[in-house]
Design a protein around this motif. Structure first.
Motif, mmCIF file in Angstrom:
data_model
loop_
_atom_site.group_PDB
_atom_site.id
_atom_site.type_symbol
_atom_site.label_atom_id
_atom_site.label_comp_id
_atom_site.label_asym_id
_atom_site.label_seq_id
_atom_site.Cartn_x
_atom_site.Cartn_y
_atom_site.Cartn_z
ATOM 1 N N LEU A 298 0.947 -1.371 -0.205
ATOM 2 C CA LEU A 298 0.234 0.271 0.599
ATOM 3 C C LEU A 298 0.700 1.430 0.117
ATOM 4 C CD1 LEU A 298 -2.763 -1.265 2.846
ATOM 5 C CD2 LEU A 298 -2.745 -1.591 -0.171
ATOM 6 N N PRO A 299 0.513 1.919 -1.568
ATOM 7 C CA PRO A 299 1.744 2.564 -1.110
ATOM 8 C C PRO A 299 1.344 4.317 -0.778
ATOM 9 C CG PRO A 299 0.760 2.821 -2.999
ATOM 10 C CD PRO A 299 0.978 1.388 -2.573
ATOM 11 N N ALA A 300 2.456 5.788 -0.679
ATOM 12 C CA ALA A 300 1.832 6.869 -0.070
ATOM 13 C C ALA A 300 0.840 7.341 -1.527
ATOM 14 C CB ALA A 300 2.490 7.598 0.425
ATOM 15 N N THR A 301 -0.497 7.025 -1.583
ATOM 16 C CA THR A 301 -1.579 8.367 -2.132
ATOM 17 C C THR A 301 -1.798 8.856 -1.511
ATOM 18 O OG1 THR A 301 -3.611 7.366 -1.159
ATOM 19 C CG2 THR A 301 -1.786 5.535 -2.550
ATOM 20 N N VAL A 302 -0.782 9.587 -0.919
ATOM 21 C CA VAL A 302 -1.222 11.912 -0.499
ATOM 22 C C VAL A 302 -0.943 12.822 -1.784
ATOM 23 C CG1 VAL A 302 -0.048 13.955 0.325
ATOM 24 C CG2 VAL A 302 -0.255 11.014 1.548
ATOM 25 N N GLY A 303 -2.043 12.931 -2.398
ATOM 26 C CA GLY A 303 -1.865 13.965 -3.609
ATOM 27 C C GLY A 303 -1.975 15.318 -3.726
ATOM 28 N N ARG A 304 -2.339 15.656 -2.061
ATOM 29 C CA ARG A 304 -1.748 17.646 -2.306
ATOM 30 C C ARG A 304 -2.196 17.314 -0.157
ATOM 31 N NH1 ARG A 304 -6.361 20.580 -5.873
ATOM 32 N NH2 ARG A 304 -6.782 19.348 -7.076
ATOM 33 N N ARG A 305 -0.995 18.441 -0.267
ATOM 34 C CA ARG A 305 -0.520 18.432 1.324
ATOM 35 C C ARG A 305 -1.553 20.211 1.591
ATOM 36 N NH1 ARG A 305 3.020 15.384 -0.500
ATOM 37 N NH2 ARG A 305 3.722 13.864 0.969
ATOM 38 N N TYR A 306 -1.795 20.121 2.362
ATOM 39 C CA TYR A 306 -2.164 22.133 2.726
ATOM 40 C C TYR A 306 -2.002 22.335 4.442
ATOM 41 C CZ TYR A 306 -5.340 20.688 -0.891
ATOM 42 O OH TYR A 306 -6.283 20.545 -1.919
ATOM 43 N N THR A 307 -1.497 23.329 4.919
ATOM 44 C CA THR A 307 -1.667 23.471 6.192
ATOM 45 C C THR A 307 -3.141 23.199 6.417
ATOM 46 O OG1 THR A 307 -1.769 26.079 6.025
ATOM 47 C CG2 THR A 307 0.512 24.949 6.375
ATOM 48 N N LEU A 308 -3.291 23.458 8.823
ATOM 49 C CA LEU A 308 -4.476 23.451 9.194
ATOM 50 C C LEU A 308 -4.698 25.133 8.629
ATOM 51 C CD1 LEU A 308 -6.289 21.970 10.885
ATOM 52 C CD2 LEU A 308 -4.484 22.674 12.839
ATOM 53 N N ASP A 309 -4.785 25.632 8.725
ATOM 54 C CA ASP A 309 -5.363 26.599 8.086
ATOM 55 C C ASP A 309 -5.944 27.286 6.682
ATOM 56 O OD1 ASP A 309 -4.857 28.079 10.735
ATOM 57 O OD2 ASP A 309 -3.290 29.756 10.576
ATOM 58 N N GLU A 310 -5.240 25.880 5.735
ATOM 59 C CA GLU A 310 -5.994 25.482 4.522
ATOM 60 C C GLU A 310 -6.819 24.538 4.735
ATOM 61 O OE1 GLU A 310 -1.052 27.381 2.050
ATOM 62 O OE2 GLU A 310 -1.968 25.339 2.998
ATOM 63 N N GLY A 311 -7.348 24.152 5.404
ATOM 64 C CA GLY A 311 -8.377 23.072 5.860
ATOM 65 C C GLY A 311 -9.640 23.369 4.815
ATOM 66 N N PRO A 312 -9.562 24.760 5.398
ATOM 67 C CA PRO A 312 -10.871 24.912 4.712
ATOM 68 C C PRO A 312 -10.974 25.317 3.084
ATOM 69 C CG PRO A 312 -11.020 26.433 6.521
ATOM 70 C CD PRO A 312 -9.485 25.337 6.734
ATOM 71 N N ARG A 313 -9.907 25.679 2.448
ATOM 72 C CA ARG A 313 -9.644 25.588 0.564
ATOM 73 C C ARG A 313 -9.265 23.996 0.495
ATOM 74 N NH1 ARG A 313 -4.983 25.224 -2.306
ATOM 75 N NH2 ARG A 313 -3.226 25.887 -0.715
ATOM 76 N N ALA A 314 -9.047 22.467 1.470
ATOM 77 C CA ALA A 314 -8.645 21.780 0.895
ATOM 78 C C ALA A 314 -9.783 21.008 0.905
ATOM 79 C CB ALA A 314 -8.458 20.767 1.786
ATOM 80 N N TYR A 315 -11.066 21.021 1.956
ATOM 81 C CA TYR A 315 -12.246 20.317 1.652
ATOM 82 C C TYR A 315 -13.257 21.101 0.400
ATOM 83 C CZ TYR A 315 -12.750 17.902 6.233
ATOM 84 O OH TYR A 315 -12.325 16.975 6.966
ATOM 85 N N ALA A 316 -12.770 22.230 0.168
ATOM 86 C CA ALA A 316 -13.239 22.616 -1.419
ATOM 87 C C ALA A 316 -12.567 22.074 -2.354
ATOM 88 C CB ALA A 316 -13.252 24.844 -1.461
ATOM 89 N N ASP A 317 -11.530 22.217 -2.586
ATOM 90 C CA ASP A 317 -10.830 21.853 -3.608
ATOM 91 C C ASP A 317 -11.153 19.968 -3.581
ATOM 92 O OD1 ASP A 317 -9.055 23.651 -3.567
ATOM 93 O OD2 ASP A 317 -7.726 22.713 -2.910
ATOM 94 N N LEU A 318 -11.004 19.194 -2.716
ATOM 95 C CA LEU A 318 -11.701 17.558 -2.321
ATOM 96 C C LEU A 318 -13.275 17.950 -3.027
ATOM 97 C CD1 LEU A 318 -11.632 14.797 -1.617
ATOM 98 C CD2 LEU A 318 -12.496 15.516 0.993
ATOM 99 N N LEU A 319 -14.183 18.948 -2.810
ATOM 100 C CA LEU A 319 -15.067 19.000 -3.559
ATOM 101 C C LEU A 319 -15.414 19.293 -4.496
ATOM 102 C CD1 LEU A 319 -18.689 19.006 -3.124
ATOM 103 C CD2 LEU A 319 -18.398 21.067 -2.233
ATOM 104 N N ASN A 320 -14.705 20.120 -5.593
ATOM 105 C CA ASN A 320 -14.877 21.037 -6.444
ATOM 106 C C ASN A 320 -13.458 20.661 -7.350
ATOM 107 O OD1 ASN A 320 -17.338 22.692 -5.806
ATOM 108 N ND2 ASN A 320 -15.785 24.130 -4.640
ATOM 109 N N GLU A 321 -12.701 19.965 -7.481
ATOM 110 C CA GLU A 321 -11.617 19.455 -8.740
ATOM 111 C C GLU A 321 -11.375 18.437 -8.060
ATOM 112 O OE1 GLU A 321 -8.282 21.565 -7.627
ATOM 113 O OE2 GLU A 321 -8.782 24.043 -7.038
ATOM 114 N N HIS A 322 -11.018 17.806 -9.499
ATOM 115 C CA HIS A 322 -10.550 16.598 -9.835
ATOM 116 C C HIS A 322 -8.803 16.294 -8.822
ATOM 117 C CE1 HIS A 322 -9.578 12.666 -11.140
ATOM 118 N NE2 HIS A 322 -8.355 12.754 -11.527
ATOM 119 N N THR A 323 -9.948 15.165 -8.152
ATOM 120 C CA THR A 323 -8.409 14.721 -7.076
ATOM 121 C C THR A 323 -8.010 13.551 -7.772
ATOM 122 O OG1 THR A 323 -9.869 13.805 -5.262
ATOM 123 C CG2 THR A 323 -9.182 16.731 -5.114
ATOM 124 N N ARG A 324 -6.199 13.113 -6.874
ATOM 125 C CA ARG A 324 -6.131 11.473 -7.440
ATOM 126 C C ARG A 324 -5.352 11.905 -5.676
ATOM 127 N NH1 ARG A 324 -0.678 12.758 -10.452
ATOM 128 N NH2 ARG A 324 -1.714 12.537 -11.960
#
Length: 334
Positions: A298-324
């Motif tokens: 099971l390899p690491a499958t981290v597509g993008r990293r965010y800081t805690l303060d960027e957490g709201p943007r991370a959820y927006a990206d999860l909802l609105n953008e194609h993620t790998r």
């Protein structure tokens, strides 16, 4: 402490980074300093109020299920973990206790992992020690995906040489399902866009179908005229499964994890009914997952990293953008 917080129901726009008191562990609980937390689509459904009738949230609400971190305090009666232990796992927010009606096994309940500190129930099988050789970010993206993939693998009882079509292979659960299928010797046909082809082949897919350029069902049947043995649906809504099921041979199987679950008669075939598999934690599952990660299955499958303060943007990206793969918030690099 810093945390990602919602003060009411809504989409990612209701989330903010703010300050909250550090929670205290009660009997049977541990306080964890969170190192990293992985995002899951189900957290957005919960925030949107999809389950509010059965699992109402309390506000302020801190999202976050998957985590890796360090135990800093153990509540009364805790013997499984001690301060200083490195742990990882999966937990639901305390306000979602009624999710018991929606999942096969209720995991640990939590104050929310998208924070510097969170409380977890120590004896739940969805918590485990993190091996020192398993990086926190890798551990934090495994639990929900793996605790969905393992029941799916058990249900499928896959054999060497079986042809398996995986729809949604480049997503978070696909990052665990495809390697486990490959390890079992299955011939994996994966759907993915061209930008993700190398990624899903690296996971173990033998074939990749660009679902934007070709109809995946027609292309699967062109390559495998008799149909595949099993369809594993990680992405399609239930009303699209009847069409997708045409790719399955007579007497084959259709395993589904997507929400909402389709009814048993959704396919319209007497030989095939969708089997929805729920996220479930058995004792020892996370230890098995950690071993598989350490040996490279099971390899690491981290597509993008965010800081805690960027957490709201991370959820927006999860909802609105194609993620790998998986999106991860790095809370503490210490």
């Amino acid at each position: 402490m810093r945390a990602v917080v919602a003060d009411g129901y809504g989409g990612p726009e209701v989330l903010r980074a703010g300050e909250l008191p550090v929670p205290s562990p009660g009997p049977g609980q541990v306080l964890v300093r969170v190192r990293a937390t992985g995002l899951n689509p189900g957290e957005l459904r919960l925030l949107a109020g999809v389950f509010r009738d059965r699992a109402p949230l309390t506000f302020p609400h801190v999202p976050g299920r998957d985590f890796a971190g360090t135990v800093t305090e153990a509540g009364p009666g805790v013997t499984r973990f001690s301060p200083g232990d490195e742990v990882f796992g999966h937990a639901l927010p305390r306000g979602a206790v009624a999710m018991a009606a929606l999942v096969a096994d209720v995991p640990s309940l939590s104050t929310g992992a998208m924070a510097e500190y969170a409380v977890f129930e120590a004896d739940a099988p969805a918590l485990a020690l993190r091996p020192a050789a398993l990086p926190p970010e890798h551990a934090a993206v495994l639990p929900t995906a793996a605790l969905t993939a393992l029941p799916l693998m058990r249900a499928g009882a896959f054999q060497k040489g079986q042809r398996v079509l995986v729809i949604g292979a480049a997503g978070g659960v696909g990052g665990v399902v495809v390697p486990l299928l490959a390890e079992a010797g299955a011939h994996v046909v994966a759907t993915a866009i061209p930008e993700d082809e190398a990624y899903v082949r690296g996971l173990g897919a033998a074939e990749v179908i660009d679902y934007r350029a070709a109809d995946p069902v027609a292309e699967t049947l062109r390559r495998h005229p008799g149909g595949v043995d099993t369809l594993v649906n990680l992405a399609l809504p239930g009303d699209r499964l009847a069409e997708a099921a045409r790719a399955v041979r007579y007497g084959g199987r259709l395993l589904n994890i997507a929400f909402p679950a389709p009814p048993a008669d959704a396919i319209g075939r007497d030989d095939l009914a969708p089997e929805t598999v729920l996220t479930t934690a058995r004792p020892g599952d996370l230890e098995t997952v950690a071993d598989s990660a350490l040996k490279g299955t099971l390899p690491a499958t981290v597509g993008r990293r965010y800081t805690l303060d960027e957490g709201p943007r991370a959820y927006a990206d999860l909802l609105n953008e194609h993620t790998r793969g998986k999106l991860v918030v790095v809370v503490d690099n210490g």
